[in-house]
Design a protein around this motif. Structure first.
Motif, PDB file in Angstrom:
ATOM      1  N   PHE A   1       0.825  -1.206   0.000  1.00  0.00           N
ATOM      2  CA  PHE A   1       0.000   0.000   0.000  1.00  0.00           C
ATOM      3  C   PHE A   1       0.860   1.257   0.000  1.00  0.00           C
ATOM      4  N   ILE A   2       1.894   1.274   0.823  1.00  0.00           N
ATOM      5  CA  ILE A   2       2.774   2.448   0.900  1.00  0.00           C
ATOM      6  C   ILE A   2       3.455   2.684  -0.446  1.00  0.00           C
ATOM      7  N   THR A   3       3.992   1.616  -1.032  1.00  0.00           N
ATOM      8  CA  THR A   3       4.677   1.714  -2.326  1.00  0.00           C
ATOM      9  C   THR A   3       3.721   2.158  -3.418  1.00  0.00           C
ATOM     10  N   PHE A   4       2.513   1.617  -3.385  1.00  0.00           N
ATOM     11  CA  PHE A   4       1.497   1.970  -4.379  1.00  0.00           C
ATOM     12  C   PHE A   4       1.187   3.461  -4.319  1.00  0.00           C
ATOM     13  N   VAL A   5       0.983   3.986  -3.112  1.00  0.00           N
ATOM     14  CA  VAL A   5       0.652   5.410  -2.948  1.00  0.00           C
ATOM     15  C   VAL A   5       1.792   6.290  -3.446  1.00  0.00           C
ATOM     16  N   ILE A   6       3.028   5.923  -3.128  1.00  0.00           N
ATOM     17  CA  ILE A   6       4.203   6.710  -3.545  1.00  0.00           C
ATOM     18  C   ILE A   6       4.320   6.709  -5.068  1.00  0.00           C
ATOM     19  N   LEU A   7       4.210   5.527  -5.674  1.00  0.00           N
ATOM     20  CA  LEU A   7       4.333   5.407  -7.127  1.00  0.00           C
ATOM     21  C   LEU A   7       3.192   6.129  -7.836  1.00  0.00           C
TER      22      LEU A   7
ATOM     23  N   LEU B   1       3.330   6.043 -18.152  1.00  0.00           N
ATOM     24  CA  LEU B   1       2.150   5.188 -18.091  1.00  0.00           C
ATOM     25  C   LEU B   1       2.486   3.743 -18.462  1.00  0.00           C
ATOM     26  N   ILE B   2       3.447   3.557 -19.367  1.00  0.00           N
ATOM     27  CA  ILE B   2       3.925   2.200 -19.696  1.00  0.00           C
ATOM     28  C   ILE B   2       4.527   1.557 -18.456  1.00  0.00           C
ATOM     29  N   PHE B   3       5.349   2.331 -17.747  1.00  0.00           N
ATOM     30  CA  PHE B   3       5.949   1.838 -16.501  1.00  0.00           C
ATOM     31  C   PHE B   3       4.857   1.474 -15.503  1.00  0.00           C
ATOM     32  N   ASP B   4       3.833   2.317 -15.386  1.00  0.00           N
ATOM     33  CA  ASP B   4       2.733   2.059 -14.445  1.00  0.00           C
ATOM     34  C   ASP B   4       1.980   0.789 -14.811  1.00  0.00           C
TER      35      ASP B   4
END
Length: 508
Positions: free
Chosen positions: A394-400, A453-456
């Motif tokens: 969750f933390i990583t997701f929010v940061i990214l 967006l490709i990276f995402d």
């Protein structure tokens, strides 16, 4: 770091892709399209490179989670690059960046497109575009696990790196057999959908491409209006199968092997279905005013809820024209996503269940500081490692997510467009709102934003960490150290062989 094994697996992936590229070649023969020659050329290149990389099997076939993550991330990058070449070389998508965006969107089952008019593409391109969804839905490495043998716990490490969800388990004692069972269920459900669509008088080509998009929960349509132009029956079939492919595949295994009680006790599946019913209820109340009758409102509401929560991205209309309440519900569903162990994207229902239970556990500790209460999931205690990985995710997701929205915002588009563009790609949804709504596309973004967006899309499909680990300096240091160690070992062996030969000659 077992670099030789990574090389061998990447070669195996390229060989698989080379074989899969032959399918659009058959389509080109059926429709007499010369573009099939380009697909044949790329298939040949993939097969030649794959054979060259696998001609020598590594002596050590054991590898750990870090090798699994690196192999998974590089495999998806390799697949996407070579899968994009036919679009670019055929000039059906003139820009290599756009071709890569479209292909990554396909393999990651996102469904976000840069094309203004998809109907101008050849049947060959449309088939390959939709087929990438089916390949990426279950994962090419899961297929690879079903056909190759690895030592020790290498199978589970590779599966953990590619499979969605907070934890990965075995259906049967051997991971190889687990992978086969998953693919058989996947194939069987896909074929069943094709048959039901054909029963609704859908053309065979349309039925195949639609089933590929539904099974992989991808959402690439072959018509400008996605699924909107088909009959009500076809829309209901697609709705049911979208929801079905968003269910944890373990539930289908239990049903097939006469363990219905265990399937019904799966907490995540029950919660997933409850969210769908609740969301349909809200949208139904809101859209009945738009469509004027209950049946149409129910069909469109159920379709769109199923499409968004499973991260498929098909549409029967422009939901960007719906009320703010309906759009808010759909955006929330984008983040929730489908079940772990399904072909759907998003954060996953299981993670939200664990997070909510963790919050209640923390509140309970404030009220009863000395109490010791474990979180349970499916009537079993949740291990600390799973809780820790969920919180870190969750933390990583929010940061990214925040960093991506900021990066895209430099172009000056409105906040709703930027926010939902990132939400739609990192959660592998496809359409967003405003300029990236279901009736529009992502083609207006700059090359820089497209690569963000490709990276995402890749990060979202691979559960963030397998892709992020490629940017850790220690990984490349270990790879270099392993190559150096192999060179020293070869030098020692050649030296010993030379000494043995000299001794033999002296004796003679």
């Amino acid at each position: 770091m077992n670099s030789s094994m990574i090389r061998y697996l990447l070669g195996s992936v390229l060989k698989i892709e080379g074989v899969l590229l032959l399918l659009p070649c058959l389509v080109s023969l059926c429709y007499q399209e010369r573009v099939g020659l380009i697909y044949l050329l790329v298939a040949a290149v993939c097969l030649i490179l794959g054979i060259a990389m696998t001609v020598k099997k590594p002596e050590d076939t054991v590898f750990y989670l870090k090798e699994g993550c690196v192999t998974t991330a590089l495999s998806w990058i390799f697949m996407s690059f070579f899968g994009a070449l036919p679009f670019w070389l055929s000039k059906e998508i003139p820009s290599l960046t756009d071709a890569l965006f479209e292909t990554v969107s396909g393999f990651t089952t996102t469904g976000a497109s840069i094309l203004e008019n998809v109907e101008v593409l050849s049947h060959t391109a449309l088939f390959w575009r939709s087929f990438t969804h089916w390949i990426g839905g279950m994962g090419v490495l899961v297929f690879l696990l079903a056909i190759i043998s690895l030592s020790g716990g290498s199978h589970i490490n590779l599966l953990r790196a590619e499979s969605p969800g907070p934890s990965v388990g075995k259906l049967v004692p051997k991971m190889k057999h687990t992978a086969r069972i998953l693919y058989l269920i996947y194939l069987g459900m896909t074929l069943l959908e094709v048959v039901l669509l054909l029963a609704g008088k859908m053309p065979l080509f349309d039925a195949l491409t639609t089933s590929f998009g539904t099974a992989g929960t991808g959402g690439f349509g072959i018509r400008a209006d996605s699924i909107g132009g088909y009959s009500s029956y076809i829309q209901w079939v697609v709705t049911i199968f979208m929801i079905a492919f968003g269910v944890n595949f373990n539930a289908y295994y239990f049903v097939l092997f006469h363990n219905m009680k265990k399937a019904l006790r799966m907490e995540e599946v029950r919660c997933y279905l409850a969210i769908i019913v609740g969301a349909i209820g809200i949208l139904l109340f809101d859209t009945v005013k738009i469509y004027g009758n209950f049946s149409d409102a129910l069909r469109h509401s159920a379709f769109q809820v199923g499409s968004i929560i499973t991260t498929t991205g098909f549409s029967t209309g422009d939901f960007d024209l719906w009320s703010q309440t309906s759009k808010t519900v759909l955006v929330l569903l984008m983040f929730i996503g489908a079940c772990a162990g399904s072909t759907g994207g998003g954060i996953k229902v299981s993670r939200f269940i664990i997070l909510i239970k963790t919050i209640f556990k923390e509140l309970n500790s404030y009220i009863h500081p000395r109490s010791i209460k474990k979180i349970t999931f499916d009537d079993r205690p949740v291990e600390h490692e799973v809780m820790r990985s969920t919180n870190v995710y969750f933390i990583t997701f929010v940061i990214l997510f925040t960093a991506s929205v900021l990066a895209v915002s430099f172009e000056g588009w409105d906040l709703t467009t930027n926010f939902t563009a990132v939400a739609a790609t990192i959660n592998n949804i496809g359409p967003g709102l405003e300029l990236v709504g279901p009736s529009r596309n992502f083609g207006f973004f700059s090359p820089f934003s497209k690569f963000v967006l490709i990276f995402d899309m890749l990060a979202g499909r691979l559960e963030l960490f397998p892709l992020l680990i490629l940017f850790h300096p220690a990984i490349w240091t270990e790879l270099h150290a392993h190559k150096s160690a192999l060179k020293r070992l070869k030098a020692r062996r050649s030296g010993k062989d030379g000494e043995t030969k000299n001794k033999t000659l002296r004796r003679k």
